[in-house]
Scaffold this motif. Structure first.
Motif, short mmCIF file in Angstrom:
data_model
loop_
_atom_site.label_atom_id
_atom_site.label_comp_id
_atom_site.label_asym_id
_atom_site.label_seq_id
_atom_site.Cartn_x
_atom_site.Cartn_y
_atom_site.Cartn_z
N LYS A 96 -2.12 7.26 8.47
CA LYS A 96 -2.18 8.03 7.23
C LYS A 96 -0.92 8.85 6.96
CE LYS A 96 -7.23 8.27 6.92
NZ LYS A 96 -7.49 7.33 8.01
N HIS A 97 0.01 8.84 7.91
CA HIS A 97 1.28 9.54 7.69
C HIS A 97 2.41 8.56 7.40
CE1 HIS A 97 -0.54 13.32 8.87
NE2 HIS A 97 -1.02 12.74 9.95
N ASN A 98 2.05 7.28 7.25
CA ASN A 98 3.04 6.24 7.01
C ASN A 98 2.93 5.75 5.56
OD1 ASN A 98 4.73 4.05 6.94
ND2 ASN A 98 3.77 2.96 8.64
N PRO A 99 3.91 6.07 4.69
CA PRO A 99 3.84 5.65 3.28
C PRO A 99 3.68 4.13 3.12
CG PRO A 99 5.53 7.32 3.54
CD PRO A 99 5.08 6.94 4.93
N ALA A 100 4.28 3.35 4.01
CA ALA A 100 4.19 1.89 3.90
C ALA A 100 2.75 1.41 4.03
CB ALA A 100 5.06 1.23 4.97
N ASP A 101 1.97 2.05 4.89
CA ASP A 101 0.56 1.67 5.03
C ASP A 101 -0.22 2.00 3.76
OD1 ASP A 101 1.04 0.76 7.55
OD2 ASP A 101 -0.31 2.14 8.57
N TRP A 102 0.08 3.14 3.16
CA TRP A 102 -0.59 3.53 1.92
C TRP A 102 -0.24 2.55 0.80
CZ3 TRP A 102 -4.56 6.59 1.57
CH2 TRP A 102 -4.73 7.62 2.50
N ILE A 103 1.02 2.17 0.73
CA ILE A 103 1.44 1.23 -0.32
C ILE A 103 0.68 -0.09 -0.20
CG2 ILE A 103 3.38 -0.19 -1.12
CD1 ILE A 103 5.20 2.23 -0.36
N ARG A 104 0.52 -0.56 1.02
CA ARG A 104 -0.20 -1.82 1.23
C ARG A 104 -1.64 -1.71 0.74
NH1 ARG A 104 -3.40 -2.91 5.29
NH2 ARG A 104 -2.53 -1.26 6.61
N VAL A 105 -2.34 -0.63 1.10
CA VAL A 105 -3.73 -0.45 0.70
C VAL A 105 -3.84 -0.23 -0.81
CG1 VAL A 105 -5.78 1.00 0.92
CG2 VAL A 105 -4.43 0.42 2.95
N ILE A 106 -2.97 0.59 -1.36
CA ILE A 106 -3.00 0.88 -2.79
C ILE A 106 -2.78 -0.38 -3.61
CG2 ILE A 106 -1.68 1.99 -4.65
CD1 ILE A 106 -1.34 4.39 -2.67
N ASN A 107 -1.82 -1.19 -3.21
CA ASN A 107 -1.55 -2.42 -3.97
C ASN A 107 -2.71 -3.42 -3.88
OD1 ASN A 107 0.87 -1.53 -4.96
ND2 ASN A 107 2.12 -2.53 -3.40
N ALA A 108 -3.37 -3.44 -2.73
CA ALA A 108 -4.56 -4.29 -2.60
C ALA A 108 -5.65 -3.82 -3.56
CB ALA A 108 -5.07 -4.28 -1.16
N LYS A 109 -5.81 -2.50 -3.68
CA LYS A 109 -6.81 -1.95 -4.61
C LYS A 109 -6.41 -2.24 -6.06
CE LYS A 109 -9.61 -0.38 -1.56
NZ LYS A 109 -10.94 -1.05 -1.41
N TRP A 110 -5.10 -2.17 -6.34
CA TRP A 110 -4.64 -2.48 -7.70
C TRP A 110 -4.92 -3.94 -8.05
CZ3 TRP A 110 -4.32 0.08 -11.74
CH2 TRP A 110 -3.73 1.34 -11.84
N ASP A 111 -4.69 -4.84 -7.09
CA ASP A 111 -4.95 -6.25 -7.35
C ASP A 111 -6.41 -6.46 -7.75
OD1 ASP A 111 -2.35 -6.89 -6.78
OD2 ASP A 111 -2.74 -7.52 -4.72
N GLU A 112 -7.32 -5.77 -7.07
CA GLU A 112 -8.74 -5.87 -7.42
C GLU A 112 -9.00 -5.28 -8.81
OE1 GLU A 112 -10.84 -3.84 -4.34
OE2 GLU A 112 -10.23 -5.24 -2.76
N ALA A 113 -8.34 -4.17 -9.12
CA ALA A 113 -8.54 -3.51 -10.41
C ALA A 113 -8.01 -4.36 -11.56
CB ALA A 113 -7.87 -2.15 -10.41
N PHE A 114 -6.86 -5.00 -11.36
CA PHE A 114 -6.29 -5.83 -12.41
C PHE A 114 -7.21 -6.99 -12.76
CE2 PHE A 114 -1.78 -4.45 -11.08
CZ PHE A 114 -1.76 -3.46 -12.06
N GLU A 115 -7.87 -7.55 -11.77
CA GLU A 115 -8.76 -8.69 -11.99
C GLU A 115 -9.94 -8.32 -12.89
OE1 GLU A 115 -10.07 -10.51 -8.41
OE2 GLU A 115 -8.05 -10.99 -7.71
N LEU A 116 -10.40 -7.08 -12.79
CA LEU A 116 -11.58 -6.66 -13.55
C LEU A 116 -11.26 -5.67 -14.66
CD1 LEU A 116 -14.21 -6.26 -10.67
CD2 LEU A 116 -14.06 -8.10 -12.36
#
Length: 199
Positions: A17-37
């Motif tokens: 949770k202190h690594n921005p790269a990990d957050w970016i990976r999770v956030i973009n995965a959530k965005w991909d789901e949001a874009f689909e719907l």
């Protein structure tokens, strides 16, 4: 809270949770789901907002900014801040209201500005529904606040800025849909002004 909150918690369970790269990976995965719907369900948008909110808390404001830029988060920091404000609304995150949420980021953002107790009454009376447009949400907010509709010049200023971003391909697919709504709303207001009889 929303069922999506469980999905967010699961996704965050194994990251640093202190690594921005990990957050970016999770956030973009959530965005991909949001874009689909997008335009069909608000739940995935709320999941993106919850993820951004957790990220901002974990990283602090200075490091939170590292999530944005070329090759990072799918959208910019302004959009992230809108989503954070949305998920901080106790009314918009009330599971009883989930089925009536408009599946539009800017519509939800306008609703998030309404005082919670007043907004809840609008849900209870059926004034807020999945079919509500961004313009209707703005009109509701203005009505409940005792104000007239937003001045044309403010609409035009927002339109110019958004159109500029669109022409330079700096906005997301979500903003592309919202832009079309803004173009129509501004043009209608201008036409109304042109056709009003002189005093």
């Amino acid at each position: 809270l929303f069922r999506s909150a469980t999905g967010v918690a699961d996704a965050l369970g194994s990251i640093d949770k202190h690594n921005p790269a990990d957050w970016i990976r999770v956030i973009n995965a959530k965005w991909d789901e949001a874009f689909e719907l997008y335009g069909k369900s608000a739940e995935k948008l709320m999941a993106v907002g919850l993820t951004y909110s957790h990220a901002k808390t974990a990283l602090g404001y200075r490091h939170f900014g590292k999530l944005f830029g070329p090759g990072r988060s799918r959208t910019g920091q302004d959009t992230a801040e809108k989503l954070i404000k949305i998920v901080k609304s106790p009314v918009l995150t009330n599971s009883a209201n989930c089925r009536n949420l408009p599946p539009s980021l800017n519509t939800l953002y306008r609703l998030s500005k309404i005082e919670p107790a007043v907004l809840q009454k609008s849900f209870d009376s059926g004034r807020v529904s999945p079919m509500m447009s961004m313009r209707e949400a703005g009109a509701l907010a203005a009505e409940l606040d005792g104000k007239t509709q937003v001045e044309t010049e403010k609409d035009l200023d927002y339109f110019r800025k958004t159109l500029g971003g669109y022409l330079h391909r700096k906005i997301s697919p979500i903003a592309d849909q919202e832009l079309r709504q803004d173009v129509i709303a501004v043009l209608i207001k201008l036409l109304q002004g042109m056709t009003e009889p002189a005093a």
